[in-house]
Design a protein around this motif. Structure first.
Motif, PDB file in Angstrom:
ATOM      1  N   ALA A 583       0.833  -1.208   0.000  1.00 50.20           N
ATOM      2  CA  ALA A 583       0.000   0.000   0.000  1.00 50.20           C
ATOM      3  C   ALA A 583       0.863   1.252   0.000  1.00 50.20           C
ATOM      4  CB  ALA A 583      -0.928  -0.013   1.211  1.00 50.20           C
ATOM      5  N   VAL A 584       1.994   1.210   0.708  1.00 56.18           N
ATOM      6  CA  VAL A 584       2.915   2.350   0.724  1.00 56.18           C
ATOM      7  C   VAL A 584       3.721   2.396  -0.581  1.00 56.18           C
ATOM      8  CG1 VAL A 584       4.783   3.485   1.977  1.00 56.18           C
ATOM      9  CG2 VAL A 584       3.086   2.131   3.216  1.00 56.18           C
ATOM     10  N   ALA A 585       4.189   1.246  -1.016  1.00 56.00           N
ATOM     11  CA  ALA A 585       4.991   1.201  -2.240  1.00 56.00           C
ATOM     12  C   ALA A 585       4.193   1.655  -3.455  1.00 56.00           C
ATOM     13  CB  ALA A 585       5.523  -0.214  -2.462  1.00 56.00           C
ATOM     14  N   THR A 586       2.879   1.447  -3.425  1.00 56.45           N
ATOM     15  CA  THR A 586       2.044   1.861  -4.548  1.00 56.45           C
ATOM     16  C   THR A 586       2.096   3.366  -4.764  1.00 56.45           C
ATOM     17  OG1 THR A 586       0.559  -0.035  -4.264  1.00 56.45           O
ATOM     18  CG2 THR A 586      -0.320   1.869  -5.432  1.00 56.45           C
ATOM     19  N   ASP A 587       2.207   4.135  -3.681  1.00 61.17           N
ATOM     20  CA  ASP A 587       2.325   5.589  -3.827  1.00 61.17           C
ATOM     21  C   ASP A 587       3.637   5.954  -4.522  1.00 61.17           C
ATOM     22  OD1 ASP A 587      -0.088   5.941  -2.610  1.00 61.17           O
ATOM     23  OD2 ASP A 587       0.733   6.413  -0.638  1.00 61.17           O
ATOM     24  N   VAL A 588       4.706   5.215  -4.220  1.00 67.26           N
ATOM     25  CA  VAL A 588       5.982   5.458  -4.908  1.00 67.26           C
ATOM     26  C   VAL A 588       5.839   5.123  -6.388  1.00 67.26           C
ATOM     27  CG1 VAL A 588       8.445   4.933  -4.956  1.00 67.26           C
ATOM     28  CG2 VAL A 588       7.211   4.897  -2.782  1.00 67.26           C
ATOM     29  N   LEU A 589       5.166   4.015  -6.691  1.00 64.68           N
ATOM     30  CA  LEU A 589       4.948   3.624  -8.086  1.00 64.68           C
ATOM     31  C   LEU A 589       4.134   4.676  -8.824  1.00 64.68           C
ATOM     32  CD1 LEU A 589       5.136   1.519 -10.360  1.00 64.68           C
ATOM     33  CD2 LEU A 589       3.084   0.433  -9.415  1.00 64.68           C
ATOM     34  N   ALA A 590       3.121   5.233  -8.158  1.00 67.72           N
ATOM     35  CA  ALA A 590       2.280   6.255  -8.795  1.00 67.72           C
ATOM     36  C   ALA A 590       3.080   7.502  -9.135  1.00 67.72           C
ATOM     37  CB  ALA A 590       1.110   6.604  -7.888  1.00 67.72           C
ATOM     38  N   SER A 591       4.111   7.802  -8.327  1.00 69.65           N
ATOM     39  CA  SER A 591       4.955   8.961  -8.636  1.00 69.65           C
ATOM     40  C   SER A 591       5.798   8.722  -9.884  1.00 69.65           C
ATOM     41  CB  SER A 591       5.859   9.288  -7.446  1.00 69.65           C
ATOM     42  OG  SER A 591       6.894   8.316  -7.307  1.00 69.65           O
ATOM     43  N   LEU A 592       6.050   7.455 -10.204  1.00 67.07           N
ATOM     44  CA  LEU A 592       6.796   7.110 -11.412  1.00 67.07           C
ATOM     45  C   LEU A 592       5.893   7.091 -12.635  1.00 67.07           C
ATOM     46  CD1 LEU A 592       8.881   4.141  -9.951  1.00 67.07           C
ATOM     47  CD2 LEU A 592       9.825   6.285 -10.803  1.00 67.07           C
ATOM     48  N   ASP A 593       4.715   6.497 -12.465  1.00 71.53           N
ATOM     49  CA  ASP A 593       3.765   6.353 -13.566  1.00 71.53           C
ATOM     50  C   ASP A 593       2.357   6.298 -12.984  1.00 71.53           C
ATOM     51  OD1 ASP A 593       2.256   5.753 -15.767  1.00 71.53           O
ATOM     52  OD2 ASP A 593       3.270   3.873 -16.248  1.00 71.53           O
ATOM     53  N   PRO A 594       1.601   7.397 -13.077  1.00 68.48           N
ATOM     54  CA  PRO A 594       0.252   7.426 -12.490  1.00 68.48           C
ATOM     55  C   PRO A 594      -0.678   6.352 -13.053  1.00 68.48           C
ATOM     56  CG  PRO A 594       0.990   9.635 -13.071  1.00 68.48           C
ATOM     57  CD  PRO A 594       1.982   8.683 -13.663  1.00 68.48           C
ATOM     58  N   ASP A 595      -0.370   5.862 -14.254  1.00 68.55           N
ATOM     59  CA  ASP A 595      -1.241   4.861 -14.879  1.00 68.55           C
ATOM     60  C   ASP A 595      -0.803   3.421 -14.588  1.00 68.55           C
ATOM     61  OD1 ASP A 595      -2.774   6.880 -16.101  1.00 68.55           O
ATOM     62  OD2 ASP A 595      -1.319   7.028 -17.750  1.00 68.55           O
ATOM     63  N   ALA A 596       0.310   3.257 -13.897  1.00 69.90           N
ATOM     64  CA  ALA A 596       0.806   1.910 -13.621  1.00 69.90           C
ATOM     65  C   ALA A 596      -0.125   1.180 -12.655  1.00 69.90           C
ATOM     66  CB  ALA A 596       2.209   1.976 -13.039  1.00 69.90           C
ATOM     67  N   VAL A 597      -0.341  -0.103 -12.920  1.00 69.75           N
ATOM     68  CA  VAL A 597      -1.186  -0.933 -12.063  1.00 69.75           C
ATOM     69  C   VAL A 597      -0.285  -1.818 -11.215  1.00 69.75           C
ATOM     70  CG1 VAL A 597      -2.990  -2.683 -11.986  1.00 69.75           C
ATOM     71  CG2 VAL A 597      -3.029  -0.923 -13.778  1.00 69.75           C
ATOM     72  N   PRO A 598      -0.279  -1.641  -9.897  1.00 69.33           N
ATOM     73  CA  PRO A 598       0.603  -2.456  -9.052  1.00 69.33           C
ATOM     74  C   PRO A 598       0.116  -3.896  -8.983  1.00 69.33           C
ATOM     75  CG  PRO A 598      -0.846  -1.139  -7.687  1.00 69.33           C
ATOM     76  CD  PRO A 598      -1.094  -0.705  -9.101  1.00 69.33           C
ATOM     77  N   PRO A 599       1.013  -4.851  -8.775  1.00 67.20           N
ATOM     78  CA  PRO A 599       0.575  -6.241  -8.596  1.00 67.20           C
ATOM     79  C   PRO A 599      -0.195  -6.385  -7.292  1.00 67.20           C
ATOM     80  CG  PRO A 599       2.913  -6.023  -8.105  1.00 67.20           C
ATOM     81  CD  PRO A 599       2.473  -4.706  -8.658  1.00 67.20           C
ATOM     82  N   SER A 600      -1.174  -7.269  -7.294  1.00 68.54           N
ATOM     83  CA  SER A 600      -2.000  -7.463  -6.102  1.00 68.54           C
ATOM     84  C   SER A 600      -1.358  -8.478  -5.172  1.00 68.54           C
ATOM     85  CB  SER A 600      -3.397  -7.933  -6.498  1.00 68.54           C
ATOM     86  OG  SER A 600      -3.325  -9.115  -7.272  1.00 68.54           O
ATOM     87  N   SER A 601      -1.287  -8.141  -3.885  1.00 73.36           N
ATOM     88  CA  SER A 601      -0.661  -9.027  -2.903  1.00 73.36           C
ATOM     89  C   SER A 601      -1.627 -10.142  -2.512  1.00 73.36           C
ATOM     90  CB  SER A 601      -0.264  -8.240  -1.648  1.00 73.36           C
ATOM     91  OG  SER A 601       0.700  -7.265  -1.958  1.00 73.36           O
ATOM     92  N   VAL A 602      -1.083 -11.325  -2.256  1.00 74.48           N
ATOM     93  CA  VAL A 602      -1.934 -12.474  -1.923  1.00 74.48           C
ATOM     94  C   VAL A 602      -2.197 -12.592  -0.429  1.00 74.48           C
ATOM     95  CG1 VAL A 602      -1.104 -13.763  -3.928  1.00 74.48           C
ATOM     96  CG2 VAL A 602       0.022 -14.068  -1.713  1.00 74.48           C
ATOM     97  N   ARG A 603      -1.559 -11.748   0.390  1.00 72.48           N
ATOM     98  CA  ARG A 603      -1.702 -11.938   1.835  1.00 72.48           C
ATOM     99  C   ARG A 603      -1.473 -10.638   2.585  1.00 72.48           C
ATOM    100  NH1 ARG A 603       3.728 -12.680   4.071  1.00 72.48           N
ATOM    101  NH2 ARG A 603       5.160 -12.331   2.344  1.00 72.48           N
TER     102      ARG A 603
END
Length: 731
Positions: A583-603
């Motif tokens: 959930a925190v790393a997704t914000d970092v990813l969004a700063s790189l590419d707002p359209d990027a879809v992060p992988p979903s965690s299984v747990r």
């Protein structure tokens, strides 16, 4: 029963190997067959030992009442109809273990996951694939969920484990994809890209053994630490003949241990460096402005500029590499000098034999050879690059495609150590220069003379031992020195991987590239030379590109070699990173590419990632305290302290051995690795010390399988706002 059969196979193979090794003599064909059998039996023994742990991990029960055990290798009964006791996981008949679902059971009524510790079963999980009892949407997700979660939650050991017992459907599709062409596997952190790539190597070798065994499979990783981390995976899957290398190691004998600013390596990685090196080679093919004077005997021979230029033009038109074209240039220069000598002696009085003698004398003249060396020197790749880097004049002449600032970045002292970014340039230079055949032939001839002398000495010693009895056959009655040298050469049986490791020109049947987004354009040229068939598996994540010379587009790096003839497969499920950290790393990813879809965690882990601000002068103490806290919670796992490049070596809280409980690494060193717990130090510095700092921070945030903590002395970066505040002193 399975382990009993494995022990039988190991014992039989050991006996066969012992018998083969004791055999002597025979025809050359028999000796060659014996050497091949020795290599085969040795390989089999290594395989049986490597698959000992977790030999059998599953069972399929079918509607017709039959069942089949699934394991790391195939084992068959020797009695009856030779039916399989254990089905190799790569066999087509084993696919239902990974793909069957309640909606599409493929004849399977129950799938059993077996967990073992050595030869003891420690857990069994059953899935009943009965559509009547299936819950809609429930049975279409993870295969073997209990076993999978047990695997991803287990403590790390410092070495990567295989996923052969928990391969999921999207992974299986990629693993079993066709051999030909370039397959790009794009996936976010924790999606199992590396594991999929290694299992694909094992699958391809099983399915296309005859095609790949001679040429071999190459796995390329980003650094030696990463290769050490994954080194046990393929042996555990029964494959011991795959070559694991970094790009730098594809240039045999190179020790690329030097370091340099990222801006320098970025320049070296650009495709324009191929033109710079080609120009550097041409620059060494010198034509003096005013010609050249060459002392010869008591006279001086003068070659004018046009004569030298014509000789250079003839050598270049041969289209041979620089060193291979040297004999053409030398022949032209010797011919021109011979004409000068003949004219001075009176050409009209000389016949063809006289002119031939003059040529021979000129070839032996040290002054003549020295002049030719100045005009067209024999060069090694190391010499070419060393001279180029050390000379502003040579850089300016060859580097017109570079800016003055870029040329200045390349300047360095001749004694400086080679860096990883130099390796592709040395390989490119080797292609441009070619080999000096004369030196190779002379070395081969010298070695053969040495081998023959040694063999003759051995035979003489053997004959001395038996010369007292005239009725006893002497060693020389059985074989001579030539035959003995040939016998020893035949027994030097190497695998394809062993031969490829020492051969820069080796071409592989298939190449797998991990962390491929980090490769420079020049590194891609090296890999494409190693795989002219373009049968490749390219694994990476554009969002994790940290190297300035790395890529931001797969099409950009692949289209020059295969146009649009490459295919993309994506991994979308994150098995490593808990949802709280992601959930925190997704914000970092969004700063790189707002359209990027992060992988979903299984747990979920139930452990929120935390941060603490500490005084600048108290950072070392805070790191030590945080390490002590995490080590107490490790439970035999591994902790990584990830630091910015500028702080490498600042914290004496661990080592660089991945199998130790605590390891201190830069983000670049941690690429592709995973740890139970991660302590991230100074994230703001990670962001600012590199133009791709956000990519580095994203990588650092996603290395943990359980816990993540962040220590910082300045303001917390805005992209980490979801971290939970924490105080080490509060415990």
């Amino acid at each position: 029963m399975l382990y009993g059969r494995l022990d039988d196979l190991r014992e039989q193979t050991s006996r066969w190997l012992a018998r083969v090794l004791l055999e002597t003599g025979g025809t050359p064909q028999a000796r060659s067959e014996r050497d091949a059998a020795t290599a085969m039996h040795s390989s089999d023994l290594a395989q049986y030992s490597a698959v000992e742990n977790g030999l059998c991990f599953g069972r399929l029960d079918f509607e017709n009442g039959e069942h089949q055990h699934i394991g790391r290798i195939g084992i068959f009964r020797t009695e009856g109809d030779y039916e399989p006791l254990l089905m190799d996981w790569r066999a087509p008949a084993a696919r239902p273990f990974y793909l069957a679902t309640a909606a599409s059971p493929d004849g399977v009524i129950r799938r059993r996951h077996i967990r073992t510790r050595r030869r003891t079963v420690v857990g069994i999980d059953d899935e009943v694939l009965d559509l009547a009892k299936a819950v809609p949407g429930r049975n279409e997700g993870l295969v073997g969920e209990a076993t999978l979660l047990a695997a991803v939650s287990a403590s790390r050991t410092g070495r990567m484990g295989d996923i052969v017992a928990t391969i999921q459907a999207e992974q299986d599709k990629i693993i079993r994809s066709e051999l030909n062409g370039v397959l790009v596997v794009q996936g976010g952190p924790g999606t199992g890209k590396t594991a999929v790539a290694l299992h694909r190597a094992a699958y391809l070798l099983y399915t296309h053994r005859r095609q790949l065994e001679k040429r071999g499979v190459l796995v390329v990783g980003p650094n030696a630490t990463f290769l050490n981390y994954i080194s046990q995976v393929l042996p555990s899957l029964g494959e011991t003949g795959v070559l694991l290398n970094t790009v730098g190691e594809l240039y045999p004998g190179l020790k690329a241990v030097g370091s340099e600013p990222v801006e320098v390596s970025a320049v070296k990685g650009r495709l324009v460096m191929a033109d710079v090196l080609a120009a550097a080679v041409r620059d060494r093919q010198w034509v003096p402005r005013d010609g050249i004077e060459i002392p010869h005997e008591r006279d001086t021979l003068v070659l004018d500029r046009k004569t030298v230029a014509d000789a250079r033009g003839r050598a270049r038109r041969s289209r041979r590499p620089h060193n291979a074209a040297r004999p053409v240039f030398e022949r032209e220069i010797i011919g021109a000098l011979a004409r000068l000598v003949a004219n001075k002696l009176g050409a009209q009085f000389l016949d063809a034999d006289d002119v031939s003698d003059i040529r021979a004398e000129l070839r032996e003249d040290d002054q003549v050879i020295a002049a030719i060396d100045r005009l067209w020197p024999i060069l090694t790749p190391e010499q070419l690059l060393t001279d180029l880097y050390a000379s502003e004049k040579r850089l300016n002449a060859a580097g017109r495609a570079l800016t003055p600032q870029e040329r200045q970045l390349l300047r360095r002292d001749p004694g400086a150590e080679w860096t990883p970014a130099d390796a592709p340039l040395l390989d490119e230079a080797a292609e441009l220069l070619g080999e000096d055949d004369r030196a190779i032939k002379a070395a081969a001839a010298a070695k053969r003379r040495q081998d023959l002398a040694y063999a003759q000495g051995v035979l003489d010693i053997l004959d001395l031992q038996d010369e007292s009895d005239p009725d006893v056959l002497m060693a020389m009655d059985v074989l001579d020195a030539d035959a003995l040298v040939a016998r020893v050469a035949q027994s030097d049986y190497l695998t394809a991987a062993e031969r490829a490791a020492d051969d820069r020109t080796w071409t592989f049947g298939h190449v797998i590239v991990d962390e491929a987004q980090e490769l420079s354009a020049m590194a891609w040229r090296v890999l494409m030379r190693r795989c002219p068939s373009r049968s490749m598996t390219v694994v990476g994540d554009i969002a994790q590109t940290g190297d300035l010379a790395g890529t931001s587009s797969w099409d950009e790096v692949l289209s020059p070699y295969v146009a649009n003839r490459w295919r993309l497969a994506e991994l979308t499920v994150n098995y490593r990173t808990p949802a709280e950290i992601m959930a925190v790393a997704t914000d970092v990813l969004a700063s790189l590419d707002p359209d990027a879809v992060p992988p979903s965690s299984v747990r979920d882990s139930g452990l929120p990632p935390w941060h603490e601000k500490v005084p600048a002068d108290g950072l070392s103490d805070a790191v030590a305290k945080a390490v002590d806290r995490e080590v107490a919670r490790l439970d035999d796992g591994r902790l990584a302290v990830l630091v910015p490049r500028s702080l490498a070596g600042e914290f004496a809280v661990g080592g660089d051995d991945l199998e130790s409980p605590v390891v201190v690494l830069t983000v670049g060193q941690a690429k592709g690795l995973e740890f139970d717990s991660v302590l991230l130090v100074e994230p703001e510095l990670m962001l600012t010390e590199s133009p791709r700092g956000a990519n580095d921070l994203y990588v650092a945030m996603t290395r943990a399988t359980k816990r993540l903590g962040v220590l910082h002395t300045g303001a917390l970066p805005e992209v980490l706002a979801k971290l939970t505040p924490f105080s080490l002193d509060s415990e």
